[in-house]
Design a protein around this motif. Structure first.
Motif, mmCIF file in Angstrom:
data_model
loop_
_atom_site.group_PDB
_atom_site.id
_atom_site.type_symbol
_atom_site.label_atom_id
_atom_site.label_comp_id
_atom_site.label_asym_id
_atom_site.label_seq_id
_atom_site.Cartn_x
_atom_site.Cartn_y
_atom_site.Cartn_z
ATOM 1 N N LEU A 208 0.835 -1.205 0.000
ATOM 2 C CA LEU A 208 0.000 0.000 0.000
ATOM 3 C C LEU A 208 0.869 1.254 0.000
ATOM 4 C CD1 LEU A 208 -2.951 -0.810 2.455
ATOM 5 C CD2 LEU A 208 -2.571 -1.542 0.092
ATOM 6 N N ASP A 209 1.966 1.214 0.738
ATOM 7 C CA ASP A 209 2.835 2.387 0.788
ATOM 8 C C ASP A 209 3.497 2.636 -0.568
ATOM 9 O OD1 ASP A 209 3.731 4.542 2.308
ATOM 10 O OD2 ASP A 209 5.631 3.552 2.795
ATOM 11 N N ALA A 210 3.822 1.568 -1.288
ATOM 12 C CA ALA A 210 4.385 1.712 -2.639
ATOM 13 C C ALA A 210 3.365 2.369 -3.570
ATOM 14 C CB ALA A 210 4.799 0.348 -3.185
ATOM 15 N N ILE B 36 -10.150 -0.576 -4.872
ATOM 16 C CA ILE B 36 -9.938 -0.679 -3.434
ATOM 17 C C ILE B 36 -8.836 -1.699 -3.144
ATOM 18 C CG2 ILE B 36 -11.009 -1.292 -1.218
ATOM 19 C CD1 ILE B 36 -13.723 -0.498 -2.481
ATOM 20 N N PHE B 37 -7.956 -1.352 -2.205
ATOM 21 C CA PHE B 37 -6.894 -2.251 -1.751
ATOM 22 C C PHE B 37 -7.082 -2.477 -0.250
ATOM 23 C CE2 PHE B 37 -5.387 -0.096 -5.491
ATOM 24 C CZ PHE B 37 -4.680 -1.063 -6.195
ATOM 25 N N LEU C 40 -7.286 2.862 -0.111
ATOM 26 C CA LEU C 40 -6.407 1.884 0.515
ATOM 27 C C LEU C 40 -6.846 1.681 1.961
ATOM 28 C CD1 LEU C 40 -4.879 2.733 -2.039
ATOM 29 C CD2 LEU C 40 -2.768 2.777 -0.698
ATOM 30 N N LEU C 41 -7.203 0.447 2.311
ATOM 31 C CA LEU C 41 -7.687 0.117 3.653
ATOM 32 C C LEU C 41 -6.673 -0.803 4.327
ATOM 33 C CD1 LEU C 41 -11.414 -0.704 2.717
ATOM 34 C CD2 LEU C 41 -10.451 1.510 3.379
ATOM 35 N N ASP C 42 -5.876 -0.244 5.224
ATOM 36 C CA ASP C 42 -4.808 -1.012 5.863
ATOM 37 C C ASP C 42 -5.233 -1.478 7.254
ATOM 38 O OD1 ASP C 42 -2.364 -2.162 6.417
ATOM 39 O OD2 ASP C 42 -1.432 -0.279 7.043
ATOM 40 N N ASP C 43 -5.533 -2.763 7.369
ATOM 41 C CA ASP C 43 -5.801 -3.388 8.670
ATOM 42 C C ASP C 43 -6.847 -2.620 9.471
ATOM 43 O OD1 ASP C 43 -5.448 -5.299 10.644
ATOM 44 O OD2 ASP C 43 -3.844 -4.191 11.642
ATOM 45 N N ILE C 44 -7.938 -2.241 8.821
ATOM 46 C CA ILE C 44 -8.908 -1.381 9.503
ATOM 47 C C ILE C 44 -10.007 -2.157 10.227
ATOM 48 C CG2 ILE C 44 -8.567 0.486 7.845
ATOM 49 C CD1 ILE C 44 -11.404 -0.239 6.802
ATOM 50 N N ILE D 158 -6.534 4.656 4.508
ATOM 51 C CA ILE D 158 -7.024 4.520 5.874
ATOM 52 C C ILE D 158 -6.133 3.497 6.574
ATOM 53 C CG2 ILE D 158 -8.989 3.989 7.354
ATOM 54 C CD1 ILE D 158 -10.846 4.648 5.060
ATOM 55 N N SER D 159 -5.496 3.930 7.664
ATOM 56 C CA SER D 159 -4.443 3.137 8.291
ATOM 57 C C SER D 159 -4.540 3.223 9.806
ATOM 58 C CB SER D 159 -3.082 3.662 7.820
ATOM 59 O OG SER D 159 -2.050 3.308 8.701
ATOM 60 N N PRO D 160 -4.003 2.225 10.533
ATOM 61 C CA PRO D 160 -3.945 2.339 12.000
ATOM 62 C C PRO D 160 -3.190 3.581 12.469
ATOM 63 C CG PRO D 160 -3.455 0.086 11.327
ATOM 64 C CD PRO D 160 -3.516 0.912 10.072
#
Length: 359
Positions: free
Chosen positions: A40-42, A333-334, A305-309, A117-119
């Motif tokens: 996701l950061d890439a 969506i990722f 981008l949905l990171d561990d939400i 969207i990230s922790p």
């Protein structure tokens, strides 16, 4: 618009990895430390020319290497755009679009809009005003080139004014005429930035309230207030009133670089009075509102981008979120998750074209 493929070389924990994506849903599952968030950061790098997680570009170079490259192909208006990024230790960052370098990297911002969207978003609630200003500036800058230009110039003048204040203190001198040169520029750009922020918050607030109510089903009253010294007095007055304090502190203590956003729930700061689930819902609503206002301004649907939400959200709020992202207002969506079964169940409920990557 969507991202068709990504190539990462010596980026964080990736030696040389290629990904081909679905135009709708892409999920990355696996244990912690396998690189889900790094993918996701890439993507964030390619879209916005910088990391979501690290302020320093070189910190993203794989250990014991001296460079990384990222390459991505975006389908935009039914044609392919290839974005290439090279970061090498001790050298300026290179960013190219279809093999042509940008005159200014800031020209890239807004071409391929993205919302993550990230922790780490909890910092928006828990940390200081600079985090919330950065969030505000990021949204506006993706859709307003003039705002980004004014902000860059304001920050440059601010740094010069601060250097002059330190010079005065070190040499026990003061020159009002020299300071006035910088004050006039601060006033010019600061007033423009304040006006845009003030107008923007009204539009943003409407979208935020809509999303929070959908996620929580209207169970809580929430609000966002734009806090600025310029709300109560003209910038010129604010600067003059702060001059004595500025000289003592040796930096500029007043201006739009001190603006903040006040996040409340039932009329109290959510930082102190919001539960973990309420704060998580608040953050998700902030980001979904960000996506909507950027989409409205640019007429392009940003990547989401949905990171561990899904951790720290109760099952009911998860279901409300799933219903939201299943609507056509969202594009590509990722998703990352440490629980493959949970992710696969969510994707089945969304019932859209999808691809799952096990890392």
């Amino acid at each position: 618009m969507y991202l068709k493929e990504l190539k990462a070389r010596q980026f964080k924990n990736f030696d040389e990895n290629n990904f081909e994506f679905s135009s709708k849903i892409n999920a990355f599952v696996g244990q912690n430390g396998k690189g889900k968030t790094n993918v996701l950061d890439a993507i964030h790098y390619l879209a916005l020319s910088k990391s979501y997680l690290n302020h320093s570009d070189v910190m993203n170079i794989q250990f014991e290497c001296d460079f990384f490259t990222l390459e991505g192909t975006f389908d935009k208006n039914e044609s392919d755009d290839v974005i290439f990024c090279l970061v090498r230790s001790g050298q300026p960052k290179q960013l190219k679009r279809n093999s042509k370098s940008y005159d200014r990297i800031s020209d890239h911002i807004g071409q391929y809009p993205l919302v993550m969207i990230s922790p780490y978003d909890s910092d928006l609630i828990k940390e200081g005003s600079d985090v919330r200003r950065k969030f505000l500036d990021n949204i506006i800058s993706q859709s307003n080139k003039q705002y980004l230009t004014d902000l860059i110039r304001y920050n440059k003048v601010l740094a010069q004014r601060n250097a002059l204040l330190k010079y005065f203190a070190a040499n026990q001198t003061f020159d009002a005429t020299s300071l006035e040169i910088y004050d006039n520029e601060l006033l010019h750009f600061g007033q423009k930035i304040h006006a845009v922020r003030k107008e923007f918050i009204q539009t943003f607030l409407d979208a935020f309230l809509k999303y929070y109510n959908e996620i929580s089903e209207g169970r809580e009253k929430v609000n966002i207030e734009y806090v600025s010294q310029l709300n109560d007095a003209p910038f010129e007055t604010v600067l003059k009133d702060a001059l004595f304090k500025d000289r003592a502190a040796q930096y500029s203590t007043a201006g739009i670089h001190k603006d903040d956003l006040l996040f409340t729930i039932t009329n109290y700061p959510i930082k102190k009075y919001g539960s973990q689930g309420q704060q998580k819902s608040y953050l998700i609503a902030l980001k979904l509102a960000q996506l909507e206002v950027i989409k409205r301004s640019l007429h392009i649907t940003p990547l989401l981008l949905l990171d561990d939400i899904f951790d720290k959200l109760d099952e009911h709020r998860v279901m409300q979120l799933i219903k939201l992202v299943n609507e056509e207002r969202f594009g590509q969506i990722f998703i990352t998750d440490t629980h493959p079964d949970r992710t696969e169940n969510i994707i089945k409920q969304i019932n859209a074209e999808s691809k799952v990557f096990r890392l």
